[in-house]
Write a protein that holds these residues in place. Structure first.
Motif, PDB file in Angstrom:
ATOM      1  N   LEU A  23       0.660  -1.150   0.022  1.00  0.00           N
ATOM      2  CA  LEU A  23      -0.001  -0.007  -0.093  1.00  0.00           C
ATOM      3  C   LEU A  23       0.815   1.399   0.084  1.00  0.00           C
ATOM      4  CD1 LEU A  23      -2.954  -1.112   2.484  1.00  0.00           C
ATOM      5  CD2 LEU A  23      -2.999  -0.899  -0.048  1.00  0.00           C
ATOM      6  N   PHE A  24       1.804   1.256   0.703  1.00  0.00           N
ATOM      7  CA  PHE A  24       2.902   2.438   0.688  1.00  0.00           C
ATOM      8  C   PHE A  24       3.224   2.634  -0.698  1.00  0.00           C
ATOM      9  CE2 PHE A  24       7.358   3.967   1.256  1.00  0.00           C
ATOM     10  CZ  PHE A  24       7.194   4.897   2.017  1.00  0.00           C
ATOM     11  N   PHE A  25       3.915   1.607  -1.434  1.00  0.00           N
ATOM     12  CA  PHE A  25       4.394   1.675  -3.099  1.00  0.00           C
ATOM     13  C   PHE A  25       3.085   2.173  -3.894  1.00  0.00           C
ATOM     14  CE2 PHE A  25       8.044  -0.953  -1.608  1.00  0.00           C
ATOM     15  CZ  PHE A  25       9.210   0.088  -1.933  1.00  0.00           C
ATOM     16  N   PHE A  26       1.975   1.534  -3.488  1.00  0.00           N
ATOM     17  CA  PHE A  26       0.775   2.018  -4.417  1.00  0.00           C
ATOM     18  C   PHE A  26       0.541   3.514  -4.289  1.00  0.00           C
ATOM     19  CE2 PHE A  26      -3.957   2.531  -4.919  1.00  0.00           C
ATOM     20  CZ  PHE A  26      -3.957   2.135  -6.123  1.00  0.00           C
ATOM     21  N   ARG A  27       0.804   4.174  -2.933  1.00  0.00           N
ATOM     22  CA  ARG A  27       0.340   5.652  -2.813  1.00  0.00           C
ATOM     23  C   ARG A  27       1.364   6.247  -3.624  1.00  0.00           C
ATOM     24  NH1 ARG A  27       1.188   8.071   2.917  1.00  0.00           N
ATOM     25  NH2 ARG A  27       3.397   7.786   2.138  1.00  0.00           N
ATOM     26  N   PHE A  28       2.722   5.902  -3.736  1.00  0.00           N
ATOM     27  CA  PHE A  28       3.686   6.657  -4.334  1.00  0.00           C
ATOM     28  C   PHE A  28       3.648   6.470  -6.044  1.00  0.00           C
ATOM     29  CE2 PHE A  28       6.380   6.371  -0.541  1.00  0.00           C
ATOM     30  CZ  PHE A  28       6.560   7.632  -0.294  1.00  0.00           C
ATOM     31  N   TRP A  29       3.009   5.420  -6.365  1.00  0.00           N
ATOM     32  CA  TRP A  29       2.850   5.038  -7.669  1.00  0.00           C
ATOM     33  C   TRP A  29       1.807   6.041  -8.188  1.00  0.00           C
ATOM     34  CZ3 TRP A  29      -1.735   2.876  -9.946  1.00  0.00           C
ATOM     35  CH2 TRP A  29      -1.716   2.841 -11.374  1.00  0.00           C
ATOM     36  N   ARG A  30       0.617   6.175  -7.350  1.00  0.00           N
ATOM     37  CA  ARG A  30      -0.339   6.904  -7.810  1.00  0.00           C
ATOM     38  C   ARG A  30      -0.108   8.559  -7.667  1.00  0.00           C
ATOM     39  NH1 ARG A  30      -6.503   5.731  -6.684  1.00  0.00           N
ATOM     40  NH2 ARG A  30      -6.283   8.363  -6.284  1.00  0.00           N
ATOM     41  N   LYS A  31       0.820   8.933  -6.991  1.00  0.00           N
ATOM     42  CA  LYS A  31       1.338  10.402  -7.147  1.00  0.00           C
ATOM     43  C   LYS A  31       2.403  10.577  -8.155  1.00  0.00           C
ATOM     44  CE  LYS A  31       1.021  11.666  -2.243  1.00  0.00           C
ATOM     45  NZ  LYS A  31       1.876  11.938  -0.968  1.00  0.00           N
ATOM     46  N   SER A  32       3.016   9.561  -8.300  1.00  0.00           N
ATOM     47  CA  SER A  32       4.329   9.862  -9.425  1.00  0.00           C
ATOM     48  C   SER A  32       4.107   8.946 -10.738  1.00  0.00           C
ATOM     49  CB  SER A  32       5.585   9.420  -8.902  1.00  0.00           C
ATOM     50  OG  SER A  32       5.635   8.018  -8.829  1.00  0.00           O
ATOM     51  N   GLN A  33       3.234   8.013 -10.888  1.00  0.00           N
ATOM     52  CA  GLN A  33       3.151   7.086 -12.097  1.00  0.00           C
ATOM     53  C   GLN A  33       4.495   6.767 -12.577  1.00  0.00           C
ATOM     54  OE1 GLN A  33      -0.036   6.453 -13.668  1.00  0.00           O
ATOM     55  NE2 GLN A  33      -0.783   7.444 -11.773  1.00  0.00           N
ATOM     56  N   ILE A  39       5.646  -1.874  -9.871  1.00  0.00           N
ATOM     57  CA  ILE A  39       6.085  -3.272  -9.640  1.00  0.00           C
ATOM     58  C   ILE A  39       6.351  -3.790  -8.374  1.00  0.00           C
ATOM     59  CG2 ILE A  39       8.151  -4.669 -10.518  1.00  0.00           C
ATOM     60  CD1 ILE A  39       8.256  -2.965 -13.098  1.00  0.00           C
ATOM     61  N   LEU A  40       6.855  -2.765  -7.722  1.00  0.00           N
ATOM     62  CA  LEU A  40       7.142  -3.087  -6.222  1.00  0.00           C
ATOM     63  C   LEU A  40       5.990  -3.272  -5.480  1.00  0.00           C
ATOM     64  CD1 LEU A  40      10.249  -0.667  -5.341  1.00  0.00           C
ATOM     65  CD2 LEU A  40      10.194  -3.196  -5.742  1.00  0.00           C
ATOM     66  N   CYS A  41       4.722  -2.653  -5.608  1.00  0.00           N
ATOM     67  CA  CYS A  41       3.554  -2.707  -5.155  1.00  0.00           C
ATOM     68  C   CYS A  41       3.036  -4.189  -5.578  1.00  0.00           C
ATOM     69  CB  CYS A  41       2.682  -1.507  -5.640  1.00  0.00           C
ATOM     70  SG  CYS A  41       0.830  -2.077  -5.194  1.00  0.00           S
ATOM     71  N   SER A  42       3.123  -4.500  -6.620  1.00  0.00           N
ATOM     72  CA  SER A  42       2.729  -5.863  -7.106  1.00  0.00           C
ATOM     73  C   SER A  42       3.589  -7.229  -6.377  1.00  0.00           C
ATOM     74  CB  SER A  42       2.699  -6.154  -8.623  1.00  0.00           C
ATOM     75  OG  SER A  42       2.081  -5.182  -9.506  1.00  0.00           O
ATOM     76  N   ALA A  43       4.719  -6.984  -6.332  1.00  0.00           N
ATOM     77  CA  ALA A  43       5.645  -7.864  -5.910  1.00  0.00           C
ATOM     78  C   ALA A  43       5.143  -8.184  -4.546  1.00  0.00           C
ATOM     79  CB  ALA A  43       7.024  -7.338  -5.934  1.00  0.00           C
ATOM     80  N   PHE A  44       4.998  -6.879  -3.529  1.00  0.00           N
ATOM     81  CA  PHE A  44       4.885  -7.261  -2.124  1.00  0.00           C
ATOM     82  C   PHE A  44       3.409  -7.758  -2.046  1.00  0.00           C
ATOM     83  CE2 PHE A  44       8.731  -4.754  -1.645  1.00  0.00           C
ATOM     84  CZ  PHE A  44       9.318  -5.372  -0.524  1.00  0.00           C
ATOM     85  N   ALA A  45       2.573  -7.315  -2.683  1.00  0.00           N
ATOM     86  CA  ALA A  45       0.983  -7.774  -2.718  1.00  0.00           C
ATOM     87  C   ALA A  45       1.135  -9.200  -2.880  1.00  0.00           C
ATOM     88  CB  ALA A  45       0.124  -7.025  -3.651  1.00  0.00           C
ATOM     89  N   LEU A  46       2.044  -9.813  -3.887  1.00  0.00           N
ATOM     90  CA  LEU A  46       2.227 -11.131  -4.318  1.00  0.00           C
ATOM     91  C   LEU A  46       2.855 -11.980  -2.861  1.00  0.00           C
ATOM     92  CD1 LEU A  46       1.467 -13.261  -6.422  1.00  0.00           C
ATOM     93  CD2 LEU A  46       3.851 -12.872  -7.459  1.00  0.00           C
TER      94      LEU A  46
END
Length: 92
Positions: A23-33, A39-46
């Motif tokens: 969720l931390f990486f998801f938040r940064f991805w939404r801000k910066s695209q 990719i890191l969000c997907s890896a940690f969710a997996l």
């Protein structure tokens, strides 16, 4: 506390930590695209999903080794994300 309960507790804590990092990486991805954060969000969710499934499957189950394939894919995603981020920029 017996060993099985302690193992389930630690697996749950690890899954929760991986989900928080995702969720931390998801938040940064939404801000910066930035693709690395996605990719890191997907890896940690997996990894969170893998630990949850691993904790819920009995220890003697014979197909348990297939669960570790998700961990391999997650670590490969992390490596691919880092390599992609460090790739030299293409000239126009």
């Amino acid at each position: 506390m017996d060993k099985l309960a302690l193992n389930a507790f630690c697996s749950g804590a690890f899954a929760l930590a991986c989900l928080a990092v995702a969720l931390f990486f998801f938040r940064f991805w939404r801000k910066s695209q930035e693709r690395l954060f996605a990719i890191l969000c997907s890896a940690f969710a997996l990894l969170a999903l893998e630990r949850t499934v691993l904790a819920s499957v009995p220890a003697a189950h014979e197909s348990r080794h297939w669960i570790y394939l998700a961990r391999l894919v997650a670590f490969a995603l992390i490596i691919i994300g880092v390599l992609d981020k460090n790739r030299p920029a293409r000239l126009p």
